[in-house]
Scaffold this motif. Structure first.
Motif, short mmCIF file in Angstrom:
data_model
loop_
_atom_site.label_atom_id
_atom_site.label_comp_id
_atom_site.label_asym_id
_atom_site.label_seq_id
_atom_site.Cartn_x
_atom_site.Cartn_y
_atom_site.Cartn_z
N SER A 131 0.83 -1.21 0.00
CA SER A 131 0.00 0.00 0.00
C SER A 131 0.87 1.25 0.00
CB SER A 131 -0.95 0.00 1.20
OG SER A 131 -0.23 0.02 2.42
N SER A 132 2.01 1.19 0.68
CA SER A 132 2.94 2.33 0.68
C SER A 132 3.60 2.49 -0.69
CB SER A 132 4.00 2.15 1.76
OG SER A 132 3.42 2.09 3.05
N LEU A 133 3.95 1.37 -1.31
CA LEU A 133 4.57 1.43 -2.63
C LEU A 133 3.65 2.07 -3.66
CD1 LEU A 133 6.40 -2.03 -2.94
CD2 LEU A 133 7.45 0.25 -2.86
N SER A 134 2.35 1.87 -3.51
CA SER A 134 1.40 2.45 -4.48
C SER A 134 1.53 3.97 -4.54
CB SER A 134 -0.04 2.04 -4.13
OG SER A 134 -0.44 2.60 -2.89
N ILE A 135 1.86 4.60 -3.41
CA ILE A 135 2.05 6.06 -3.40
C ILE A 135 3.33 6.43 -4.12
CG2 ILE A 135 2.27 8.12 -1.96
CD1 ILE A 135 0.84 6.68 0.23
N TYR A 136 4.38 5.61 -3.96
CA TYR A 136 5.65 5.89 -4.62
C TYR A 136 5.56 5.71 -6.14
CZ TYR A 136 8.11 6.22 -0.18
OH TYR A 136 8.54 6.62 1.06
N PHE A 137 4.54 4.99 -6.60
CA PHE A 137 4.30 4.87 -8.03
C PHE A 137 3.37 5.96 -8.55
CE2 PHE A 137 5.29 0.18 -7.36
CZ PHE A 137 6.56 0.31 -7.86
N ASP A 138 2.41 6.38 -7.71
CA ASP A 138 1.46 7.42 -8.13
C ASP A 138 0.82 8.02 -6.88
OD1 ASP A 138 -0.57 8.98 -9.23
OD2 ASP A 138 -0.84 7.63 -10.92
N GLN A 139 1.04 9.32 -6.67
CA GLN A 139 0.56 9.97 -5.45
C GLN A 139 -0.95 9.94 -5.31
OE1 GLN A 139 2.46 11.30 -7.90
NE2 GLN A 139 3.84 12.90 -7.15
N LYS A 140 -1.66 9.80 -6.44
CA LYS A 140 -3.14 9.80 -6.39
C LYS A 140 -3.67 8.59 -5.63
CE LYS A 140 -3.88 10.05 -10.84
NZ LYS A 140 -2.49 10.15 -11.37
N PHE A 141 -2.84 7.59 -5.40
CA PHE A 141 -3.29 6.37 -4.72
C PHE A 141 -3.10 6.45 -3.21
CE2 PHE A 141 -3.28 5.05 -9.00
CZ PHE A 141 -4.03 3.89 -9.10
N LEU A 142 -3.00 7.67 -2.67
CA LEU A 142 -2.85 7.87 -1.23
C LEU A 142 -3.98 7.21 -0.45
CD1 LEU A 142 -1.49 9.27 1.21
CD2 LEU A 142 -2.87 11.30 0.67
N ILE A 143 -5.15 7.12 -1.04
CA ILE A 143 -6.31 6.54 -0.36
C ILE A 143 -6.08 5.07 -0.02
CG2 ILE A 143 -7.42 5.91 -2.54
CD1 ILE A 143 -9.15 7.16 0.66
N ILE A 144 -5.26 4.36 -0.78
CA ILE A 144 -5.06 2.92 -0.56
C ILE A 144 -4.43 2.63 0.80
CG2 ILE A 144 -3.94 0.83 -1.42
CD1 ILE A 144 -6.30 1.80 -3.10
N PRO A 145 -3.26 3.21 1.14
CA PRO A 145 -2.72 2.93 2.48
C PRO A 145 -3.62 3.44 3.61
CG PRO A 145 -1.44 4.63 1.39
CD PRO A 145 -2.34 4.05 0.36
N LEU A 146 -4.34 4.53 3.37
CA LEU A 146 -5.25 5.03 4.40
C LEU A 146 -6.34 4.00 4.70
CD1 LEU A 146 -5.68 8.78 3.35
CD2 LEU A 146 -4.35 7.86 5.25
N ILE A 147 -6.91 3.44 3.64
CA ILE A 147 -7.94 2.41 3.82
C ILE A 147 -7.37 1.19 4.54
CG2 ILE A 147 -9.42 0.76 2.60
CD1 ILE A 147 -9.83 2.89 0.45
N CYS A 148 -6.18 0.77 4.10
CA CYS A 148 -5.56 -0.43 4.69
C CYS A 148 -5.26 -0.22 6.17
CB CYS A 148 -4.28 -0.78 3.94
SG CYS A 148 -4.54 -1.37 2.25
N PHE A 149 -4.68 0.90 6.51
CA PHE A 149 -4.32 1.16 7.90
C PHE A 149 -5.55 1.24 8.79
CE2 PHE A 149 -0.34 3.52 6.23
CZ PHE A 149 0.31 2.29 6.02
N ILE A 150 -6.59 1.93 8.31
CA ILE A 150 -7.81 2.06 9.10
C ILE A 150 -8.47 0.70 9.30
CG2 ILE A 150 -10.16 2.99 9.08
CD1 ILE A 150 -9.02 5.48 7.67
N ARG A 151 -8.53 -0.11 8.24
CA ARG A 151 -9.18 -1.43 8.34
C ARG A 151 -8.41 -2.36 9.28
NH1 ARG A 151 -12.75 -3.27 8.59
NH2 ARG A 151 -13.17 -4.89 7.08
N ILE A 152 -7.06 -2.27 9.26
CA ILE A 152 -6.26 -3.11 10.14
C ILE A 152 -6.47 -2.70 11.60
CG2 ILE A 152 -3.90 -3.66 10.86
CD1 ILE A 152 -3.11 -3.57 7.91
N ILE A 153 -6.49 -1.39 11.85
CA ILE A 153 -6.65 -0.89 13.20
C ILE A 153 -8.06 -1.23 13.76
CG2 ILE A 153 -6.84 1.21 14.60
CD1 ILE A 153 -4.66 2.43 12.82
N LEU A 154 -9.08 -1.02 12.92
CA LEU A 154 -10.44 -1.27 13.37
C LEU A 154 -10.78 -2.76 13.41
CD1 LEU A 154 -12.39 1.60 11.54
CD2 LEU A 154 -11.52 1.54 13.88
N GLY A 155 -10.02 -3.58 12.63
CA GLY A 155 -10.24 -5.01 12.63
C GLY A 155 -11.43 -5.44 11.81
#
Length: 206
Positions: free
Chosen positions: A182-206
């Motif tokens: 998910s972090s790599l997706s930002i390094y390929f294209d900044q527009k994909f910032l939403i991907i790590p945000l979704i992943c981190f929130i889903r992992i934290i909330l379970g």
């Protein structure tokens, strides 16, 4: 899925794959971009920049050829023996892009356990007809790398959410891979910032 439906599904999937390969061989321009006189000319400038300079110097000058991060060209310079050959570079990006429908299928399979695998395979093959995906695949453009890593992160996120043993090292490994891709997706294209945000929130909330 009945036998007749399974046969139809296989025929449609094969047709999608054949269409994809034919599009590349015919230098298709699906979106009116790409092509040697389209977006690919900017890709060629980036290739020339990295092939003629050191990685550090290329990074400093990269903003002149692209508005995206330079990670993919760094990786190509280091790992791709066909980096400086235009057709070879396009072929390598084309082959890498084939991983996208495969990852999409694996994501669908992880999410919909009970659904017929032939149906999921058919659904994942629809991406072969997407003009955005086709143009990026045929002309070595930069968009598909972010899509690829985003799908990989979603796949491992689904594995995290579906995993039952909270104390397993495998769960920790899946979380690590989710964060990595998910972090790599930002390094390929900044527009994909939403991907790590979704992943981190889903992992934290379970």
């Amino acid at each position: 899925m009945k036998v007749s439906n399974r046969v139809i599904s296989i025929i449609l999937v094969i047709s999608a794959i054949i269409s994809f390969f034919l599009g590349f061989s015919m230098n298709e321009i699906s979106m009116g971009a790409g092509g040697f006189n389209g977006d690919f000319k900017f890709v060629k400038k980036s290739i020339a920049l990295f092939s003629q300079n050191s990685i550090l110097e290329s990074i400093k000058l990269f903003s002149e050829t692209s508005n995206r991060p330079p990670l993919i060209y760094i990786l190509h310079k280091i790992l791709n023996p066909f980096f400086t050959d235009e057709l070879g570079f396009r072929k390598s990006v084309f082959i890498i892009s084939l991983l996208i429908p495969i990852l999409f299928f694996l994501c669908l399979k992880e999410k919909f356990h009970e659904t017929d695998k032939n149906l999921l395979f058919l659904l994942s093959s629809v991406i072969f007809f997407n003009p955005f995906f086709r143009t990026s695949s045929f002309w070595g453009l930069e968009e598909n790398y972010a899509i690829l890593t985003s799908l990989a992160s979603i796949l491992f996120l689904l594995k995290v959410l579906n995993y039952k043993n909270e104390n397993s090292w495998l769960l920790t490994f899946y979380i690590f891979l989710t964060c990595l891709f998910s972090s790599l997706s930002i390094y390929f294209d900044q527009k994909f910032l939403i991907i790590p945000l979704i992943c981190f929130i889903r992992i934290i909330l379970g």
